[in-house]
Write a protein that holds these residues in place. Structure first.
Motif: not given
Length: 79
Positions: A2-8, A23-26, A68-72, A76-79
């Motif tokens: 899943p692509v969470v967001f794009r930047h440049k 693994e922990p959130v990354h 915050n957006d990454i963690e959300r 959502e993906h891993f439940g």
């Protein structure tokens, strides 16, 4: 992956099957076939496959602004 967001032109994403146990959130930042992985707590480089130091500093700042957006998205993906 899943692509969470794009930047440049960077895609910020995570891999669905990475690590067992998970693994922990990354987040990964990918551009032009180069990948870097960042831990979120604290935001730091886990590995780098070719970005220069200036780019890594910029990526850390972008990730810090989007934790915050990454963690959300992770939850959502891993439940």
């Amino acid at each position: 992956m899943p692509v969470v967001f794009r930047h440049k032109g960077f895609r910020f994403l995570f891999f669905s099957n990475e690590g067992n146990p998970r693994e922990p959130v990354h987040i990964h930042a990918v551009k032009d076939g180069i990948d870097a992985k960042f831990w979120l707590h604290p935001v730091c480089v886990a590995y780098n496959d070719g970005f220069d130091a200036k780019t890594l500093r910029e990526l850390v700042q972008v990730i810090e602004s989007n934790v915050n957006d990454i963690e959300r998205a992770w939850d959502e993906h891993f439940g």
